[in-house]
Design a protein around this motif. Structure first.
Motif, PDB file in Angstrom:
ATOM      1  N   ALA A 165       1.411  -1.153   0.183  1.00 22.04           N
ATOM      2  CA  ALA A 165      -0.162   0.201  -0.214  1.00 22.04           C
ATOM      3  C   ALA A 165       0.993   1.044   0.191  1.00 22.04           C
ATOM      4  O   ALA A 165       0.312   1.909  -0.666  1.00 22.04           O
ATOM      5  CB  ALA A 165      -1.267   0.231   1.149  1.00 22.04           C
ATOM      6  N   LEU A 166       2.290   1.201   1.192  1.00 22.47           N
ATOM      7  CA  LEU A 166       3.472   1.944   1.191  1.00 22.47           C
ATOM      8  C   LEU A 166       3.537   2.755  -0.682  1.00 22.47           C
ATOM      9  O   LEU A 166       3.231   3.899  -0.940  1.00 22.47           O
ATOM     10  CB  LEU A 166       3.544   1.654   1.869  1.00 22.47           C
ATOM     11  CG  LEU A 166       3.312   2.681   3.390  1.00 22.47           C
ATOM     12  CD1 LEU A 166       4.273   1.749   4.174  1.00 22.47           C
ATOM     13  CD2 LEU A 166       3.151   3.862   3.575  1.00 22.47           C
ATOM     14  N   LEU A 167       4.178   1.187  -1.519  1.00 18.45           N
ATOM     15  CA  LEU A 167       4.003   1.745  -2.393  1.00 18.45           C
ATOM     16  C   LEU A 167       3.131   2.513  -3.749  1.00 18.45           C
ATOM     17  O   LEU A 167       3.745   3.231  -4.295  1.00 18.45           O
ATOM     18  CB  LEU A 167       4.904   0.884  -2.732  1.00 18.45           C
ATOM     19  CG  LEU A 167       6.307  -0.225  -2.650  1.00 18.45           C
ATOM     20  CD1 LEU A 167       6.005  -1.438  -3.381  1.00 18.45           C
ATOM     21  CD2 LEU A 167       7.577   0.916  -2.970  1.00 18.45           C
ATOM     22  N   LEU A 168       2.428   2.261  -3.311  1.00 19.01           N
ATOM     23  CA  LEU A 168       1.060   2.738  -4.677  1.00 19.01           C
ATOM     24  C   LEU A 168       0.594   3.944  -3.429  1.00 19.01           C
ATOM     25  O   LEU A 168       0.967   5.073  -4.265  1.00 19.01           O
ATOM     26  CB  LEU A 168       0.002   2.431  -3.798  1.00 19.01           C
ATOM     27  CG  LEU A 168      -1.421   2.391  -4.707  1.00 19.01           C
ATOM     28  CD1 LEU A 168      -1.235   1.902  -6.536  1.00 19.01           C
ATOM     29  CD2 LEU A 168      -3.084   1.152  -4.536  1.00 19.01           C
ATOM     30  N   GLN A 169       0.878   3.946  -2.627  1.00 28.20           N
ATOM     31  CA  GLN A 169       0.621   5.791  -1.669  1.00 28.20           C
ATOM     32  C   GLN A 169       1.718   6.285  -2.124  1.00 28.20           C
ATOM     33  O   GLN A 169       0.916   7.877  -2.840  1.00 28.20           O
ATOM     34  CB  GLN A 169       0.447   5.008  -0.475  1.00 28.20           C
ATOM     35  CG  GLN A 169       0.158   7.290  -0.363  1.00 28.20           C
ATOM     36  CD  GLN A 169       0.715   6.717   1.948  1.00 28.20           C
ATOM     37  OE1 GLN A 169       1.339   6.425   2.159  1.00 28.20           O
ATOM     38  NE2 GLN A 169       0.084   7.680   2.684  1.00 28.20           N
ATOM     39  N   GLU A 170       3.218   6.817  -2.780  1.00 31.41           N
ATOM     40  CA  GLU A 170       4.011   7.309  -2.528  1.00 31.41           C
ATOM     41  C   GLU A 170       3.795   7.748  -4.216  1.00 31.41           C
ATOM     42  O   GLU A 170       4.038   8.507  -4.536  1.00 31.41           O
ATOM     43  CB  GLU A 170       5.381   6.264  -2.190  1.00 31.41           C
ATOM     44  CG  GLU A 170       5.585   5.666  -0.745  1.00 31.41           C
ATOM     45  CD  GLU A 170       7.039   5.234  -0.905  1.00 31.41           C
ATOM     46  OE1 GLU A 170       7.698   5.396  -2.275  1.00 31.41           O
ATOM     47  OE2 GLU A 170       7.374   4.710  -0.105  1.00 31.41           O
ATOM     48  N   GLU A 171       3.160   6.837  -5.038  1.00 35.12           N
ATOM     49  CA  GLU A 171       3.081   6.824  -6.145  1.00 35.12           C
ATOM     50  C   GLU A 171       2.018   7.973  -6.789  1.00 35.12           C
ATOM     51  O   GLU A 171       1.925   8.891  -7.516  1.00 35.12           O
ATOM     52  CB  GLU A 171       2.803   6.109  -7.162  1.00 35.12           C
ATOM     53  CG  GLU A 171       2.328   5.706  -8.916  1.00 35.12           C
ATOM     54  CD  GLU A 171       3.441   6.508  -9.443  1.00 35.12           C
ATOM     55  OE1 GLU A 171       4.061   6.512 -10.911  1.00 35.12           O
ATOM     56  OE2 GLU A 171       4.847   6.135  -8.912  1.00 35.12           O
ATOM     57  N   ILE A 172       0.416   7.339  -6.380  1.00 38.58           N
ATOM     58  CA  ILE A 172      -0.403   8.352  -5.776  1.00 38.58           C
ATOM     59  C   ILE A 172      -0.214   9.842  -5.500  1.00 38.58           C
ATOM     60  O   ILE A 172      -1.113  10.784  -6.209  1.00 38.58           O
ATOM     61  CB  ILE A 172      -1.709   7.866  -6.240  1.00 38.58           C
ATOM     62  CG1 ILE A 172      -1.606   6.012  -6.783  1.00 38.58           C
ATOM     63  CG2 ILE A 172      -3.219   8.296  -5.955  1.00 38.58           C
ATOM     64  CD1 ILE A 172      -2.093   6.591  -8.223  1.00 38.58           C
ATOM     65  N   GLY A 173      -0.011   9.861  -4.280  1.00 34.35           N
ATOM     66  CA  GLY A 173      -0.100  10.654  -3.545  1.00 34.35           C
ATOM     67  C   GLY A 173      -1.763  10.936  -2.171  1.00 34.35           C
ATOM     68  O   GLY A 173      -1.396  12.149  -2.101  1.00 34.35           O
ATOM     69  N   CYS A 174      -1.715  10.062  -2.111  1.00 28.87           N
ATOM     70  CA  CYS A 174      -3.247  10.337  -2.364  1.00 28.87           C
ATOM     71  C   CYS A 174      -3.418   9.816  -0.416  1.00 28.87           C
ATOM     72  O   CYS A 174      -1.848   9.068   0.490  1.00 28.87           O
ATOM     73  CB  CYS A 174      -4.328   9.728  -2.150  1.00 28.87           C
ATOM     74  SG  CYS A 174      -4.102   7.442  -2.488  1.00 28.87           S
ATOM     75  N   GLN A 175      -4.050   9.644   0.465  1.00 28.93           N
ATOM     76  CA  GLN A 175      -4.682   9.404   1.957  1.00 28.93           C
ATOM     77  C   GLN A 175      -4.530   8.037   1.588  1.00 28.93           C
ATOM     78  O   GLN A 175      -4.914   7.423   1.273  1.00 28.93           O
ATOM     79  CB  GLN A 175      -5.501  10.043   2.386  1.00 28.93           C
ATOM     80  CG  GLN A 175      -5.887   9.808   3.717  1.00 28.93           C
ATOM     81  CD  GLN A 175      -6.662  10.177   4.512  1.00 28.93           C
ATOM     82  OE1 GLN A 175      -7.896  10.798   4.155  1.00 28.93           O
ATOM     83  NE2 GLN A 175      -6.642  10.476   6.072  1.00 28.93           N
TER      84      GLN A 175
END
Length: 201
Positions: free
Chosen positions: A63-73
């Motif tokens: 999930a953190l990898l996806l968050q880093e790419e997307i920038g969402c909460q």
């Protein structure tokens, strides 16, 4: 509202021949590569507005990898954890078969494994988190849910309103993606267990 359901990448337990469940193993190097490919694919085609994740290491790292790419909460959600397999967590499968053998016809659905949960409790938990997500995040266009194979299967059963007695199991490969849509009261399946990102497509 769209629900983007994603399984974590390969974890160390996959290589050790042990029961995973609540055992908190991290991703392998391959698992990190799988998650990175999934992230690029999702960012390009289905970027979420918010990410909900199981707090177990293998899911949260994905999930953190996806968050880093997307920038969402990103929000941790305890109810998205894998089946609570109690005394089996982290135990070698051969050892578990000797110490905690299954009854001839399997464990009854209402009886929990020692220090864990029952299949009925697991299904109810999936029902609860499904309805909670739909209610709490109804204002979002697309919600990503990062979880585990067993929980995802139960989540899909809840989405499809299958009976508790259903013996169906929905398989999800490492970083497999499911896309669901709730529109005008209808529950639509856009696709299940998409893995083309791992093939470089």
């Amino acid at each position: 509202m769209e629900l983007l359901i994603i399984r974590h990448g390969q974890s160390e337990a996959d290589l050790l021949g042990v029961h995973e469940g609540r055992a908190d193993f991290p991703l392998t190097a391959l698992g990190e590569q799988q998650a990175t490919k999934m992230t690029a694919y999702v960012a390009a085609h289905f970027p979420p507005d918010i990410i909900l994740t199981s707090p177990l290491k293998r899911a949260k790292a994905t999930a953190l990898l996806l968050q880093e790419e997307i920038g969402c909460q990103l929000i941790e959600e305890q109810e998205l954890m894998e089946f609570n397999n109690g005394v089996l967590a982290g135990l070698a499968r051969e050892e578990a078969a000797v110490k905690y053998p299954l009854p001839p016809n399997g464990r009854p659905a209402h009886i929990p494994i020692e220090s864990g949960e029952s299949e009925l409790e697991f299904r109810f938990r999936a029902e609860k988190i499904f309805h909670q997500i739909v209610y709490d995040y109804q204002g979002y266009k697309r919600v990503a849910v990062i979880s585990h194979g067993g929980l995802i299967s139960q989540f899909l059963k809840a989405y499809l309103q299958q009976p508790i007695s259903s013996q169906h199991f929905f398989a999800t490969g490492d970083t497999g993606i499911h896309l669901l849509e709730i529109k005008e009261g209808k529950r639509v399946i856009r696709f299940l267990n998409r893995l083309e990102h791992l093939n470089g497509e």
